[in-house]
Design an enzyme around this catalytic site. Sequence first.
Site, mmCIF file in Angstrom:
data_model
loop_
_atom_site.group_PDB
_atom_site.id
_atom_site.type_symbol
_atom_site.label_atom_id
_atom_site.label_comp_id
_atom_site.label_asym_id
_atom_site.label_seq_id
_atom_site.Cartn_x
_atom_site.Cartn_y
_atom_site.Cartn_z
ATOM 1 N N ARG A 1 2.839 -10.171 7.242
ATOM 2 C CA ARG A 1 4.245 -9.974 7.627
ATOM 3 C C ARG A 1 4.433 -9.295 8.991
ATOM 4 N NH1 ARG A 1 6.873 -10.059 2.299
ATOM 5 N NH2 ARG A 1 6.133 -12.089 1.663
ATOM 6 N N PRO B 1 0.822 -1.202 0.000
ATOM 7 C CA PRO B 1 0.000 0.000 0.000
ATOM 8 C C PRO B 1 0.864 1.264 0.000
ATOM 9 C CG PRO B 1 -0.587 -1.505 1.797
ATOM 10 C CD PRO B 1 0.715 -1.953 1.245
ATOM 11 N N GLU B 2 0.749 2.043 -1.068
ATOM 12 C CA GLU B 2 1.389 3.358 -1.158
ATOM 13 C C GLU B 2 0.262 4.386 -1.227
ATOM 14 O OE1 GLU B 2 4.426 3.415 -4.220
ATOM 15 O OE2 GLU B 2 4.838 1.295 -3.937
#
Length: 272
Positions: free
Chosen positions: A111, A2-3
């Site tokens: 993660r 996600p940017e």
Amino acid sequence: MPELPEVETIAAGLRTLLIGRTIRAARVGWDKTVARPAVAEFEARLPGRCIVNVSRRGKYVVLQLDEGSLLVHLKMTGRLLVTSAREPLDKHVHLALDLDDGRQLRFHDTRKFGRVYLVTDPAEVTVGLGPEPVAVDFTAADFRRLLAGRKGRLKSLLMNQEFLAGLGNIYADEALFAARLHPLRQASSLTPDEQDRLYEAIQEVLKRAILERGTTLDDSSYVDAEGHAGGYQESLAVYHRTGQPCPRCGTPIQRLVIGGRSAHFCPHCQVL
DNA sequence: CTAGGTGCCTGATTGC
DNA sequence: TGCAATCAGGCACCTA
């Protein structure tokens, strides 16, 4: 990953789903998910809080509460999902907020790099961030001023959140391709024309990606608040396309490692 | 100031 | 087929 465009899409989705909802309970499944305050205080302070707005600053999702704000950084694999509370929780859900309409806001992160912050003022977390690249008042002149005196490689500079907020690996590579600038190019060496090209490229790439609701690659876990994939992966020119033909000239895309990050570029269109 | 290295994590990929 | 090693990657933090 996600940017800015992905976080923008998530925040917009959450805005319609969450404004006016009251949090009934908060449960943390992985303590490190909560950056601050301590987990016990975090879980104690959230019940009874009402969500009054949802916005984005850089790559942070900002949930404004009637008292304080909850900020979420999704890092690599984080997701914010609104589901029915009946839906089974999978093992990657590290935070669940029960809402007053029977649904849940879930933070899912395979993660475990993502973090949430419960603070009085969002600036406590976002204070070091650079300007918003797609803000209406961020002009080419502002960008030129921002570049003035900057050293280092363009790729690293674009990824630096203190320089500009919200660009990550995907959109840094795509913006450099659109501007026809090599990722190793020294920022201090840009001509005025190249500076303007880079500004325009950043605008164009980010705005298009927001319209397309972000990039969902095969190996990327990005989905919006309702679990839907984005569409910008169809428009990628260089990112994750090593060895594939450049859409402009057909030359195979190359991959370099710069500052420990992969950088994808066309060696013909982006000459050092 | 920039650059480089490490650690945090786990699923996917690669090597044997 | 199975298992171990390697890799990816945003960012904090450390050293040069």
